[in-house]
Scaffold this active site. Structure first.
Site, PDB file in Angstrom:
ATOM      1  N   ALA A 124      45.771  43.723  52.016  1.00 55.09           N
ATOM      2  CA  ALA A 124      45.508  45.164  51.754  1.00 55.09           C
ATOM      3  C   ALA A 124      46.095  45.540  50.106  1.00 55.09           C
ATOM      4  O   ALA A 124      47.336  45.704  49.946  1.00 55.09           O
ATOM      5  CB  ALA A 124      46.601  45.963  52.641  1.00 55.09           C
ATOM      6  N   LEU A 125      45.337  45.313  49.276  1.00 55.94           N
ATOM      7  CA  LEU A 125      45.578  45.505  48.006  1.00 55.94           C
ATOM      8  C   LEU A 125      44.961  46.633  47.174  1.00 55.94           C
ATOM      9  O   LEU A 125      45.522  47.604  46.772  1.00 55.94           O
ATOM     10  CB  LEU A 125      45.164  44.269  46.944  1.00 55.94           C
ATOM     11  N   ALA A 130      42.121  52.463  43.144  1.00 50.81           N
ATOM     12  CA  ALA A 130      42.711  51.154  42.474  1.00 50.81           C
ATOM     13  C   ALA A 130      41.878  49.992  43.102  1.00 50.81           C
ATOM     14  O   ALA A 130      42.416  49.322  44.092  1.00 50.81           O
ATOM     15  CB  ALA A 130      44.410  50.778  42.760  1.00 50.81           C
ATOM     16  N   SER A 132      39.428  47.535  40.698  1.00 54.87           N
ATOM     17  CA  SER A 132      39.480  46.656  39.652  1.00 54.87           C
ATOM     18  C   SER A 132      40.696  46.623  39.241  1.00 54.87           C
ATOM     19  O   SER A 132      41.348  45.683  38.630  1.00 54.87           O
ATOM     20  CB  SER A 132      38.239  46.845  38.771  1.00 54.87           C
ATOM     21  N   ILE A 157      39.596  47.521  53.361  1.00 53.72           N
ATOM     22  CA  ILE A 157      40.264  46.360  53.721  1.00 53.72           C
ATOM     23  C   ILE A 157      39.386  45.687  54.862  1.00 53.72           C
ATOM     24  O   ILE A 157      39.070  46.268  56.084  1.00 53.72           O
ATOM     25  CB  ILE A 157      41.740  46.926  54.281  1.00 53.72           C
ATOM     26  N   GLN A 339      10.900  37.251  49.035  1.00 53.23           N
ATOM     27  CA  GLN A 339       9.720  37.188  48.212  1.00 53.23           C
ATOM     28  C   GLN A 339       8.649  36.083  48.888  1.00 53.23           C
ATOM     29  O   GLN A 339       7.495  36.181  48.856  1.00 53.23           O
ATOM     30  CB  GLN A 339       9.918  37.127  47.057  1.00 53.23           C
ATOM     31  N   GLY A 342       7.214  37.265  51.961  1.00 55.78           N
ATOM     32  CA  GLY A 342       6.485  38.295  51.772  1.00 55.78           C
ATOM     33  C   GLY A 342       6.808  39.474  52.538  1.00 55.78           C
ATOM     34  O   GLY A 342       7.969  39.645  53.098  1.00 55.78           O
ATOM     35  N   GLU A 366      36.820  41.156  46.416  1.00 54.88           N
ATOM     36  CA  GLU A 366      37.584  39.943  45.937  1.00 54.88           C
ATOM     37  C   GLU A 366      37.673  39.860  44.441  1.00 54.88           C
ATOM     38  O   GLU A 366      37.536  38.680  43.872  1.00 54.88           O
ATOM     39  CB  GLU A 366      37.497  38.601  46.620  1.00 54.88           C
ATOM     40  N   GLU A 370      32.032  41.460  37.331  1.00 53.59           N
ATOM     41  CA  GLU A 370      32.389  41.748  35.859  1.00 53.59           C
ATOM     42  C   GLU A 370      33.912  41.455  35.492  1.00 53.59           C
ATOM     43  O   GLU A 370      34.488  40.977  34.579  1.00 53.59           O
ATOM     44  CB  GLU A 370      32.337  43.205  35.712  1.00 53.59           C
TER      45      GLU A 370
HETATM   46  N1  CAA Z   1      48.350  34.284  38.278  1.00 50.67           N
HETATM   47  C1  CAA Z   1      49.777  34.468  38.032  1.00 50.67           C
HETATM   48  N2  CAA Z   1      49.804  35.334  37.254  1.00 50.67           N
HETATM   49  C2  CAA Z   1      48.874  36.346  36.597  1.00 50.67           C
HETATM   50  C3  CAA Z   1      47.594  35.844  37.028  1.00 50.67           C
HETATM   51  C4  CAA Z   1      47.395  34.724  37.596  1.00 50.67           C
HETATM   52  N3  CAA Z   1      45.967  34.476  38.201  1.00 50.67           N
HETATM   53  N4  CAA Z   1      46.817  36.822  36.447  1.00 50.67           N
HETATM   54  C5  CAA Z   1      47.671  37.987  35.793  1.00 50.67           C
HETATM   55  N5  CAA Z   1      48.996  37.284  36.066  1.00 50.67           N
HETATM   56  C6  CAA Z   1      50.377  37.908  35.364  1.00 50.67           C
HETATM   57  C7  CAA Z   1      50.010  37.952  33.805  1.00 50.67           C
HETATM   58  O1  CAA Z   1      50.479  36.943  33.243  1.00 50.67           O
HETATM   59  C8  CAA Z   1      50.909  39.315  33.515  1.00 50.67           C
HETATM   60  O2  CAA Z   1      52.194  38.798  33.543  1.00 50.67           O
HETATM   61  P1  CAA Z   1      53.165  39.483  32.557  1.00 50.67           P
HETATM   62  O3  CAA Z   1      53.498  40.773  32.903  1.00 50.67           O
HETATM   63  O4  CAA Z   1      54.623  38.448  32.757  1.00 50.67           O
HETATM   64  O5  CAA Z   1      52.819  39.042  31.127  1.00 50.67           O
HETATM   65  C9  CAA Z   1      50.648  40.343  34.794  1.00 50.67           C
HETATM   66  O6  CAA Z   1      50.243  39.330  36.090  1.00 50.67           O
HETATM   67  C10 CAA Z   1      49.890  41.417  34.615  1.00 50.67           C
HETATM   68  O7  CAA Z   1      48.596  40.725  34.301  1.00 50.67           O
HETATM   69  P2  CAA Z   1      47.590  41.402  33.407  1.00 50.67           P
HETATM   70  O8  CAA Z   1      47.926  42.161  32.247  1.00 50.67           O
HETATM   71  O9  CAA Z   1      46.350  40.446  33.066  1.00 50.67           O
HETATM   72  O10 CAA Z   1      47.039  42.409  34.473  1.00 50.67           O
HETATM   73  P3  CAA Z   1      45.867  43.649  34.256  1.00 50.67           P
HETATM   74  O11 CAA Z   1      46.244  44.859  35.031  1.00 50.67           O
HETATM   75  O12 CAA Z   1      45.059  43.676  33.000  1.00 50.67           O
HETATM   76  O13 CAA Z   1      44.952  42.924  35.534  1.00 50.67           O
HETATM   77  C11 CAA Z   1      42.852  41.799  36.513  1.00 50.67           C
HETATM   78  C12 CAA Z   1      44.091  41.901  35.817  1.00 50.67           C
HETATM   79  C13 CAA Z   1      42.434  40.438  36.473  1.00 50.67           C
HETATM   80  C14 CAA Z   1      41.863  42.812  35.912  1.00 50.67           C
HETATM   81  C15 CAA Z   1      43.177  42.206  37.810  1.00 50.67           C
HETATM   82  O14 CAA Z   1      43.731  43.504  37.824  1.00 50.67           O
HETATM   83  C16 CAA Z   1      42.163  41.942  39.039  1.00 50.67           C
HETATM   84  O15 CAA Z   1      42.279  40.661  39.153  1.00 50.67           O
HETATM   85  N6  CAA Z   1      41.691  42.830  39.448  1.00 50.67           N
HETATM   86  C17 CAA Z   1      40.842  42.604  40.376  1.00 50.67           C
HETATM   87  C18 CAA Z   1      41.369  43.009  41.708  1.00 50.67           C
HETATM   88  C19 CAA Z   1      40.705  42.347  42.855  1.00 50.67           C
HETATM   89  O16 CAA Z   1      40.188  41.061  42.893  1.00 50.67           O
HETATM   90  N7  CAA Z   1      40.764  42.994  44.064  1.00 50.67           N
HETATM   91  C20 CAA Z   1      40.171  42.135  45.295  1.00 50.67           C
HETATM   92  C21 CAA Z   1      40.852  43.059  46.478  1.00 50.67           C
HETATM   93  S1  CAA Z   1      40.696  42.193  47.926  1.00 50.67           S
HETATM   94  C22 CAA Z   1      39.256  41.938  48.610  1.00 50.67           C
HETATM   95  O17 CAA Z   1      38.285  42.675  47.876  1.00 50.67           O
HETATM   96  C23 CAA Z   1      39.311  41.355  49.582  1.00 50.67           C
HETATM   97  C24 CAA Z   1      38.669  41.859  51.017  1.00 50.67           C
HETATM   98  O18 CAA Z   1      39.042  42.649  51.748  1.00 50.67           O
HETATM   99  C25 CAA Z   1      37.674  40.683  51.282  1.00 50.67           C
END
Ligand code: CAA
Length: 394
Positions: A124-125, A130, A132, A157, A339, A342, A366, A370
């Site tokens: 649950a993220l 909130a 992307s 979720i 396709q 058909g 997930e 983009e």
């Molecule tokens: N591993 C470890 N640390 C990481 C990391 C990784 N892969 N990616 C980022 N971090 C760390 C960074 O190093 C940074 O650390 P510091 O503060 O120490 O420098 C911190 O995390 C913040 O990172 P960013 O500045 O890169 O964070 P951001 O806000 O710019 O976000 C993003 C980056 C890639 C866009 C991220 O928000 C993201 O992945 N968004 C998509 C979310 C997602 O995938 N949601 C899916 C939900 S689950 C779902 O859909 C499942 C389902 O039910 C089936």
């Protein structure tokens, strides 16, 4: 023949899952899609045959057979039913927080129940505002003595209402941005926890997607995963390892559609010959198969890297590339399968329209594709390597 780097022992297990999928799940797939009901009978098949164990290590009741094999299991199941493949992928997604950051006690308390399939898990993220931008979450966790009190809502979720255990991310410090997020495991029977509604969807109809409410849910501090403030990084590390599960689901859908279209093209006759002999259809089949093979290469490469213990930026990039490519291929290939069939492709008597509807979500959940492109480009731009240009300089 498809690319198959498995050892003979791994192949034997993969083939067992393939047989189970074909014999026990394929006959249910259309019904699961039409009924929009969570397939508990499929969970029972997985439990009876220890399929959940493929996701866990031996110390916690699992088979200890590694990531590559687990991905092929999800692929095999998804070839016949994407909803059922998702049950395995989300069991992994919902368990990874414990695997990566759980204490010995937390692992011992929960992982065996997840490895047997007695309990299903969820992650649950996301929230309404909130998705992307995961760090924009508003759910709060307020420390009170030896416990935290969770207040807020989560949205989209998977496994809402069917999971017994939720990995939940919440703000322990509202002013601290990413560093203010912490992770918890919350049991489904916690007072104040509720599933507000389940969403009707375009595809993966048998899987539940829902909205969760936390209304003063008290969670023991013993259920915090990692330290306070480490939740965002944990969420990202989990996704690095779970996104390939969605890639495997996508590849399974794509391969299932390719196989079906191929058989159809061999038997459907127009203008005096099977349509597969018409060059325009033959070309489509060739492209579909080639894309599946390329997707498989990226996915299995990730599995091999994970099994070899690769971590950090290289794993992040390989994960995003597998998710991106496999899901784009799933959408392209299933559209072509419709396709090729058909008019028959468009009606529900044949499975390819379901596969096309199921494929779409793999480009979205997930982390949208983009976001995957963003992650890949970031890793490329931060990679320190001597480019040809740089090394050619005097
Ligand atoms: N591993 C470890 N640390 C990481 C990391 C990784 N892969 N990616 C980022 N971090 C760390 C960074 O190093 C940074 O650390 P510091 O503060 O120490 O420098 C911190 O995390 C913040 O990172 P960013 O500045 O890169 O964070 P951001 O806000 O710019 O976000 C993003 C980056 C890639 C866009 C991220 O928000 C993201 O992945 N968004 C998509 C979310 C997602 O995938 N949601 C899916 C939900 S689950 C779902 O859909 C499942 C389902 O039910 C089936």
């Amino acid at each position: 023949m498809s690319y198959d780097p498995l050892t003979p022992e791994q192949r034997e297990l993969r083939d067992l899952v393939r047989t189970l999928a074909q014999e026990r799940i394929a006959p249910r797939a259309a019904e699961i899609d039409a009924s929009h009901e969570f397939p508990w009978d499929v969970v029972e098949v997985f439990r009876e045959h220890d399929v959940f164990a493929l996701l866990f290590d031996e110390a916690h009741g699992g088979a200890g057979t590694g990531t590559l094999l687990a991905l092929t299991a999800i692929e095999e199941v998804s070839k016949v039913c994407a909803t059922s493949g998702l049950i395995l992928a989300v069991q992994e997604l919902g368990s990874l927080g414990l695997k990566l950051a759980g204490t010995k006690e937390q692992k011992e308390r929960y992982l065996p129940r997840l490895a047997s399939g007695e309990w299903l898990a969820a992650y649950a993220l996301s929230e309404a505002g909130a998705g992307s931008d995961a760090a924009a979450m508003r759910t709060r966790a307020t420390r009170r003595g030896d416990a935290y009190v969770l207040d807020g809502q989560k949205r989209f979720i998977t496994n809402a209402g069917v999971a017994s255990l939720y990995t939940v991310f919440a703000k322990t410090d509202a002013d601290a941005d990413h560093a203010g997020i912490s992770a918890f495991v919350v049991e489904a029977d916690a007072p104040g926890f509720d599933v507000l509604r389940l969403e009707p969807k375009l595809g993966i109809s048998g899987s539940t997607t829902g909205e969760l409410a936390f209304d003063g849910v008290e969670v023991s501090a013993e259920n915090r995963l990692g330290e306070e403030g480490e939740g965002f990084k944990l969420a990202m590390r989990i996704l690095d390892r779970s996104r390939p599960g969605i890639a495997a689901q996508a590849l399974g859908i794509a391969q299932g559609a390719t196989d079906y279209a191929l058989e159809y093209a061999k038997t459907r006759v127009t203008m005096g010959q099977p349509i597969g002999q018409h060059q325009l259809i033959a070309a489509k089949l060739a492209d579909m198969d080639t894309k599946c093979e390329a997707a498989r290469g990226l996915l299995y490469r990730f599995g091999q890297m994970a099994d070899a213990g690769v971590d950090g930026p290289a794993l992040t990039k390989a994960s995003a590339q597998a998710k991106l490519y496999c899901s784009d291929v799933a959408m392209e290939v299933t559209t072509e399968a419709v396709q090729i069939l058909g008019g028959y492709g468009y009606i529900k008597e044949y499975p390819v329209e379901r596969m096309m509807r199921d494929a779409k979500i793999t480009q979205i959940y997930e982390g949208t594709n983009e976001i995957q492109r963003l992650v890949i480009a970031r890793e490329m731009l931060s990679e320190t390597r001597s480019s040809t240009l740089a090394s050619a300089r005097p």
